[in-house]
Design a protein around this motif. Sequence first.
Motif, PDB file in Angstrom:
ATOM      1  N   GLY A  64       0.795  -1.222   0.000  1.00  0.00           N
ATOM      2  CA  GLY A  64       0.000   0.000   0.000  1.00  0.00           C
ATOM      3  C   GLY A  64       0.822   1.263   0.000  1.00  0.00           C
ATOM      4  N   GLN A  65       2.109   1.178  -0.311  1.00  0.00           N
ATOM      5  CA  GLN A  65       2.990   2.342  -0.303  1.00  0.00           C
ATOM      6  C   GLN A  65       2.621   3.301  -1.429  1.00  0.00           C
ATOM      7  N   ASN A  66       2.423   4.571  -1.069  1.00  0.00           N
ATOM      8  CA  ASN A  66       2.198   5.673  -2.008  1.00  0.00           C
ATOM      9  C   ASN A  66       0.912   5.514  -2.823  1.00  0.00           C
ATOM     10  N   THR A  67      -0.041   4.744  -2.341  1.00  0.00           N
ATOM     11  CA  THR A  67      -1.309   4.650  -3.061  1.00  0.00           C
ATOM     12  C   THR A  67      -2.138   5.926  -2.918  1.00  0.00           C
ATOM     13  N   GLU A  68      -1.862   6.719  -1.877  1.00  0.00           N
ATOM     14  CA  GLU A  68      -2.595   7.984  -1.724  1.00  0.00           C
ATOM     15  C   GLU A  68      -2.310   8.923  -2.882  1.00  0.00           C
ATOM     16  N   GLU A  69      -1.055   8.989  -3.313  1.00  0.00           N
ATOM     17  CA  GLU A  69      -0.721   9.847  -4.449  1.00  0.00           C
ATOM     18  C   GLU A  69      -1.432   9.385  -5.709  1.00  0.00           C
ATOM     19  N   LEU A  70      -1.543   8.086  -5.893  1.00  0.00           N
ATOM     20  CA  LEU A  70      -2.251   7.565  -7.063  1.00  0.00           C
ATOM     21  C   LEU A  70      -3.728   7.918  -7.018  1.00  0.00           C
ATOM     22  N   ILE A  71      -4.344   7.827  -5.848  1.00  0.00           N
ATOM     23  CA  ILE A  71      -5.764   8.158  -5.729  1.00  0.00           C
ATOM     24  C   ILE A  71      -6.001   9.639  -5.979  1.00  0.00           C
ATOM     25  N   LEU A  72      -5.106  10.501  -5.489  1.00  0.00           N
ATOM     26  CA  LEU A  72      -5.253  11.939  -5.735  1.00  0.00           C
ATOM     27  C   LEU A  72      -5.057  12.275  -7.206  1.00  0.00           C
ATOM     28  N   HIS A  73      -4.079  11.650  -7.845  1.00  0.00           N
ATOM     29  CA  HIS A  73      -3.872  11.912  -9.275  1.00  0.00           C
ATOM     30  C   HIS A  73      -5.029  11.364 -10.103  1.00  0.00           C
ATOM     31  N   LEU A  74      -5.623  10.281  -9.653  1.00  0.00           N
ATOM     32  CA  LEU A  74      -6.800   9.750 -10.338  1.00  0.00           C
ATOM     33  C   LEU A  74      -7.946  10.744 -10.281  1.00  0.00           C
ATOM     34  N   ARG A  75      -8.068  11.449  -9.156  1.00  0.00           N
ATOM     35  CA  ARG A  75      -9.122  12.468  -9.044  1.00  0.00           C
ATOM     36  C   ARG A  75      -8.821  13.653  -9.953  1.00  0.00           C
TER      37      ARG A  75
END
Length: 401
Positions: free
Chosen positions: A370-381
């Motif tokens: 789960g490393q750096n999945t927050e950045e992926l979710i924000l970029h997806l938005r």
Amino acid sequence: MLATLWRLKPCRCFSPDVSATFMSAQGGRRNGLSLLGFPVWRSKSSGKIRENPKKRDLSEKKLTRYFVDHRRVKLVAGSGGRGACSFHSEPRKEWGGPDGGNGGDGGSIIIKADRVVKSLAQVTPLYKGEDGQSGRSKNCYGRNGGPSYVFVPLGTVVKEQGSTVVDFSAHGQEYLAVFGGAGGKGNRFFLTNENRAPTSATPGTEGQERVLQLELRTMAHAGLVGFPNAGKSSLLRAISKARPAVAAYPFTTLNPHVGIVQYRDHEQVAVADIPGIIRGAHLNRGLGISFLRHIERCRFLLFVLDLSAPEPWTQFRHLQYELDQYEPGLSQRPHAIVANKMDLPEARGQLETLKSHVTQRVIAVSALTGQNTEELILHLRELYDGHLSAEASHGVKPSRW
């Protein structure tokens, strides 16, 4: 009489302490204890409440059996009813005249989009519409055949001889595929001044017949594109509540899976896990073009690269080539590169080399930890908001999940 009275036991009166003890024992018996405090074993026939076992997830093999994304359907509309040939018969009325009614029209077949339906598995190869009933005497018309509906999921494309006929993109959208035959005419219809006693009646016409191809293309905002074993299914499990099958062998995913990424403002972004693409997929190799068509509806793409591969940047070039060969300009849609498997030791050096070979944004994540999945979710938005603004500028109603 005396013997009978001797056998009767006298009524006993308990003290308040004994009564309280008895009531507590009764409560213990309900909880599985006897009067002496020992456990009471209940038989299988007793009304014991059992917890329902946890529902197991379907395996990928069973999901493949239930998921169907293409069908060849033959549609035959109902035929019209036959017209009646009869004459009015009534006492003291010698020349009653013709009174044969017309036949009813045949039922049509309608294809309708339903958001509850998720697959074409329930679509049968043949549909036959309801025939109209024949006319009867006393000018009674035959009953029309009711329409028949074929329910398909959203994203279904109807083709005939290779050309697209209709594309279902909205819930409740209907398409009248085949028309029912017209009902025949009774002899009453042919009554004229010259012919006062017609004896001819016509049969109903046959219903329309067509052979259509139904293709399902997954409705999602973003699509995860990558080679087999790149970690697409694990990444979808990390950013959503979807649970696709995950294993340490290629082609684990045999069907597209859609996961929903939810945000705090109650916005939802649908992400589709597309089965693995190999070199020559546009030539129908591997899983072939059967799953490349699911990428057509994705508004933006996420190229998932495996950092454990020797040259991960070559995977990106090959994926772009396969998409462009299938549909020119498909790889040029808004996209980002997701470098997966950052938890491996050699991934750090591969990441720096990858960034030097590509100009697109690279998001390094680890689907396992789960490393750096927050950045992926924000970029997806960010990609999703850009898609909404682009559709609003063109006057198109944005598609929301």
